[in-house]
Design an enzyme around this catalytic site. Sequence first.
Site, short mmCIF file in Angstrom:
data_model
loop_
_atom_site.label_atom_id
_atom_site.label_comp_id
_atom_site.label_asym_id
_atom_site.label_seq_id
_atom_site.Cartn_x
_atom_site.Cartn_y
_atom_site.Cartn_z
N LYS A 126 0.83 -1.19 0.00
CA LYS A 126 0.00 0.00 0.00
C LYS A 126 0.88 1.25 0.00
O LYS A 126 0.70 2.16 -0.80
CB LYS A 126 -0.94 -0.01 1.21
CG LYS A 126 -1.95 1.12 1.22
CD LYS A 126 -1.49 2.25 2.12
CE LYS A 126 -2.36 3.48 1.89
NZ LYS A 126 -1.85 4.63 2.63
N ASP A 144 -6.46 -0.29 -0.80
CA ASP A 144 -6.74 -0.15 0.63
C ASP A 144 -8.11 -0.74 0.93
O ASP A 144 -8.74 -1.33 0.06
CB ASP A 144 -6.66 1.32 1.04
CG ASP A 144 -7.74 2.13 0.35
OD1 ASP A 144 -8.40 1.59 -0.56
OD2 ASP A 144 -7.96 3.28 0.73
#
Length: 216
Positions: A126, A144
């Site tokens: 991420k 996410d």
Amino acid sequence: MRESRKKRQERAAEVVRRLAKEWPDARCSLHYKTPHQLLVATILSAQCTDERVNQVCKPLFRKYRSPRAFASVEAPELAVDIHSCGYHNQKARSIVGMSRAVLELHGGQVPRTMEELVKLPGVGRKTANCILGEVFGVPSMVIDTHMIRIMNLLGFGKTRDAVKLERELMDLFEPAEWVRLTHRVIEHGRAVCIARRPACARCVLADLCPSAGKTA
DNA sequence: ATCCCGAGGG
DNA sequence: CCCTCTGGAT
């Protein structure tokens, strides 16, 4: 009967257009001046609002002015400065470890590949995708919790596995759209398609979404 | 009470 | 797949 690939791609393109219209200037809201600062801010942003991260970073980046400064402090001391962001002990260890790795392994320059970025302590996919897309201009998608939730609701992903989902989405959306799409989906997830209480009534994607009205 | 623009470890 | 780490907003 399963939706054809062509139909799915058309629906995806329409989703892109509508989100672009609703969130025209969605972008990374973290304040930073260097790739290393964005790395620090992104590590801090886990389970924490960007507003608070920015509040914390403002004095933080005055106190620690270089990757070397972050590499020279001990984690428990740094933990005090970032306390209000949550997970402060782990984040402090991550930031110090990441900074030391950047200095010792990369001569003080943040590496530009996913391969090298995820080797840094505290940096996962991420965070790496965030850096690649934001400061290095590499097409990338940040997968996410919002992205996972919304793409699954839309029927564009069939998995909670972030790596698999990323592959499916990269195949479905144009590379030139990835970075902007990421920020728009996140905005949409915060403001409209909220976890566990999606506001389908005021969602611009409702007529494109197989899950609209079925989730609330 | 519940959720959040995560990462690391078992 | 599961769990832990944490503060803050709602």
